[in-house]
Scaffold this motif. Structure first.
Motif, PDB file in Angstrom:
ATOM      1  N   MET A  77      12.277  28.056   5.466  1.00 29.85           N
ATOM      2  CA  MET A  77      13.590  28.427   5.996  1.00 29.85           C
ATOM      3  C   MET A  77      14.498  27.199   6.011  1.00 29.85           C
ATOM      4  O   MET A  77      14.275  26.262   6.754  1.00 29.85           O
ATOM      5  CB  MET A  77      13.420  28.984   7.412  1.00 29.85           C
ATOM      6  CG  MET A  77      14.721  29.362   8.034  1.00 29.85           C
ATOM      7  SD  MET A  77      14.660  30.845   9.043  1.00 29.85           S
ATOM      8  CE  MET A  77      13.311  31.777   8.377  1.00 29.85           C
ATOM      9  N   ARG A  78      15.494  27.216   5.161  1.00 27.07           N
ATOM     10  CA  ARG A  78      16.375  26.039   5.029  1.00 27.07           C
ATOM     11  C   ARG A  78      17.627  26.200   5.875  1.00 27.07           C
ATOM     12  O   ARG A  78      18.196  27.279   5.939  1.00 27.07           O
ATOM     13  CB  ARG A  78      16.815  25.883   3.568  1.00 27.07           C
ATOM     14  CG  ARG A  78      15.705  25.465   2.640  1.00 27.07           C
ATOM     15  CD  ARG A  78      16.240  25.334   1.234  1.00 27.07           C
ATOM     16  NE  ARG A  78      16.658  23.983   0.969  1.00 27.07           N
ATOM     17  CZ  ARG A  78      16.039  23.168   0.100  1.00 27.07           C
ATOM     18  NH1 ARG A  78      15.013  23.599  -0.591  1.00 27.07           N
ATOM     19  NH2 ARG A  78      16.471  21.952  -0.078  1.00 27.07           N
ATOM     20  N   TRP A  79      18.056  25.120   6.486  1.00 27.30           N
ATOM     21  CA  TRP A  79      19.329  25.095   7.189  1.00 27.30           C
ATOM     22  C   TRP A  79      20.387  24.707   6.161  1.00 27.30           C
ATOM     23  O   TRP A  79      20.188  23.793   5.370  1.00 27.30           O
ATOM     24  CB  TRP A  79      19.305  24.068   8.314  1.00 27.30           C
ATOM     25  CG  TRP A  79      18.244  24.299   9.354  1.00 27.30           C
ATOM     26  CD1 TRP A  79      17.236  25.230   9.316  1.00 27.30           C
ATOM     27  CD2 TRP A  79      18.073  23.593  10.584  1.00 27.30           C
ATOM     28  NE1 TRP A  79      16.463  25.136  10.424  1.00 27.30           N
ATOM     29  CE2 TRP A  79      16.940  24.139  11.231  1.00 27.30           C
ATOM     30  CE3 TRP A  79      18.756  22.560  11.210  1.00 27.30           C
ATOM     31  CZ2 TRP A  79      16.495  23.681  12.469  1.00 27.30           C
ATOM     32  CZ3 TRP A  79      18.313  22.094  12.444  1.00 27.30           C
ATOM     33  CH2 TRP A  79      17.201  22.664  13.066  1.00 27.30           C
ATOM     34  N   TRP A  82      10.258  19.152   2.569  1.00 26.56           N
ATOM     35  CA  TRP A  82       9.362  20.152   3.129  1.00 26.56           C
ATOM     36  C   TRP A  82       8.099  19.431   3.591  1.00 26.56           C
ATOM     37  O   TRP A  82       7.672  18.466   2.945  1.00 26.56           O
ATOM     38  CB  TRP A  82       8.961  21.175   2.059  1.00 26.56           C
ATOM     39  CG  TRP A  82      10.053  22.114   1.670  1.00 26.56           C
ATOM     40  CD1 TRP A  82      10.947  21.942   0.661  1.00 26.56           C
ATOM     41  CD2 TRP A  82      10.357  23.372   2.284  1.00 26.56           C
ATOM     42  NE1 TRP A  82      11.797  23.019   0.606  1.00 26.56           N
ATOM     43  CE2 TRP A  82      11.454  23.907   1.582  1.00 26.56           C
ATOM     44  CE3 TRP A  82       9.820  24.101   3.349  1.00 26.56           C
ATOM     45  CZ2 TRP A  82      12.027  25.141   1.912  1.00 26.56           C
ATOM     46  CZ3 TRP A  82      10.382  25.319   3.671  1.00 26.56           C
ATOM     47  CH2 TRP A  82      11.472  25.836   2.966  1.00 26.56           C
ATOM     48  N   ALA A 112      10.169  27.452  11.272  1.00 27.52           N
ATOM     49  CA  ALA A 112       9.137  27.295  10.251  1.00 27.52           C
ATOM     50  C   ALA A 112       9.077  28.448   9.279  1.00 27.52           C
ATOM     51  O   ALA A 112       9.420  29.586   9.595  1.00 27.52           O
ATOM     52  CB  ALA A 112       7.783  27.125  10.915  1.00 27.52           C
ATOM     53  N   ARG A 120       7.661  23.469   7.191  1.00 27.15           N
ATOM     54  CA  ARG A 120       9.105  23.626   7.374  1.00 27.15           C
ATOM     55  C   ARG A 120       9.903  22.634   6.550  1.00 27.15           C
ATOM     56  O   ARG A 120       9.395  21.645   6.050  1.00 27.15           O
ATOM     57  CB  ARG A 120       9.469  23.484   8.854  1.00 27.15           C
ATOM     58  CG  ARG A 120       9.148  22.146   9.459  1.00 27.15           C
ATOM     59  CD  ARG A 120       9.724  22.081  10.856  1.00 27.15           C
ATOM     60  NE  ARG A 120      11.164  22.224  10.811  1.00 27.15           N
ATOM     61  CZ  ARG A 120      11.961  22.271  11.866  1.00 27.15           C
ATOM     62  NH1 ARG A 120      11.458  22.220  13.069  1.00 27.15           N
ATOM     63  NH2 ARG A 120      13.266  22.369  11.732  1.00 27.15           N
ATOM     64  N   HIS A 121      11.187  22.923   6.461  1.00 31.78           N
ATOM     65  CA  HIS A 121      12.133  22.067   5.751  1.00 31.78           C
ATOM     66  C   HIS A 121      12.973  21.304   6.752  1.00 31.78           C
ATOM     67  O   HIS A 121      13.322  21.830   7.806  1.00 31.78           O
ATOM     68  CB  HIS A 121      13.037  22.935   4.859  1.00 31.78           C
ATOM     69  CG  HIS A 121      13.980  22.135   4.014  1.00 31.78           C
ATOM     70  ND1 HIS A 121      15.293  21.908   4.363  1.00 31.78           N
ATOM     71  CD2 HIS A 121      13.801  21.496   2.839  1.00 31.78           C
ATOM     72  CE1 HIS A 121      15.876  21.170   3.427  1.00 31.78           C
ATOM     73  NE2 HIS A 121      14.998  20.908   2.489  1.00 31.78           N
TER      74      HIS A 121
END
Lengths: 180, 180
Positions: free
Chosen positions: A1-3, B68, B139, B60-61
């Protein structure tokens, strides 16, 4: 999940640290202004060991945290400098011991939630003594300590510096478990 | 060897981070304006293990570093909140697992050279599953991984988050060597 980042503006600049406000869309939260501390220079640290398996540590005071504690040699990587060259220079300046071999140990971002501050940790061996530390402002004591004592310092609250905890723990834990 | 502080002035303030310039006398160097990033809130992290010795990690990124990676559950300690309560809340919000037992593991200052940013790391056990994570922005994956895989991730460059490296390494290294 990218912001998703829509833009950024710098609210403070210097050669040591920059403070930015990034315009970010956080999924499930919404669009926010997110603080980001950008650090133009990386830091380098070193776990320094001798042929008897002892560790080279500095005892010093930190004015920001008000704490005395044991630390690894460490310093900023100057512009255009290789991290390995930076740590070789810092080890000699801070301890009076000139590194023989400098090998990469691990790397990490110290505060990923708010900063791009980056650390390069090395394992340094084969040191030769070249005289009193040139950078006398750094430490009160410079000592070679046996591993059992280092473990006691780490688990007894005598190491409050994060970079020191991280690199020593990495060396004693994952690095060794992986056969390093 | 102590550095003497004559005064300080705040150049930026917010609830997340403050930037100060401290007027400091460094022995052998002289009097300088030293940047200090004061962080009103501490951070809490947790090494979460189950009865089979597996570790609970999030994939997560991070928008600041563009990476990542695998991370421990973590979060800010809110004003007036105990660090142990903060991490119990964060573990449940980010993973959907409710902590049974929360024990202090280690503490450190992440960037002692420039900041008072403080971390409290815990060891969390006895979790029970209570449903999907409420904090879905955190996440992409939440997984229980065996120790051998965690060591591989740490030594293979899959963990770029410093707080995660620090706490996992501390748990696998000094904590275990001291009989913890």
């Amino acid at each position: 999940m990218r912001w998703q980042v829509f833009g950024r503006r710098r609210v403070y600049g210097s050669e040591w640290v920059e403070l930015w406000l990034d315009d970010v869309e956080i999924p499930g939260v919404g669009r926010v202004e997110h603080h980001v501390l950008r650090m133009p220079r990386a830091c380098a640290t070193a776990v320094v060991t001798d042929e008897r398996g002892r560790f080279l540590l500095l005892y010093r005071h930190r004015f920001i945290t008000g704490r005395w504690g044991w630390e690894l040699p460490a310093g900023w990587v100057e512009a255009g400098e290789e991290p390995a060259a930076a740590i070789a220079r810092e080890v000699e300046e801070e301890t009076g011991w000139r590194p023989g071999r400098v090998e990469p140990l691990t790397e990490y971002f110290a505060l990923t939630g708010i900063s791009d501050a980056r650390f390069h940790a090395f394992h340094v061996t084969g040191c030769t003594y070249v005289g009193e530390p040139r950078d006398a402002a750094e430490a009160t004591r410079v000592e070679w300590l046996p591993e059992a004592e280092v473990v006691e310092l780490l688990t007894g609250g005598q190491v409050s510096d994060g970079a020191t905890q991280a690199a020593l723990s990495y060396y004693l834990g994952p690095h060794r478990l992986a056969g390093g």
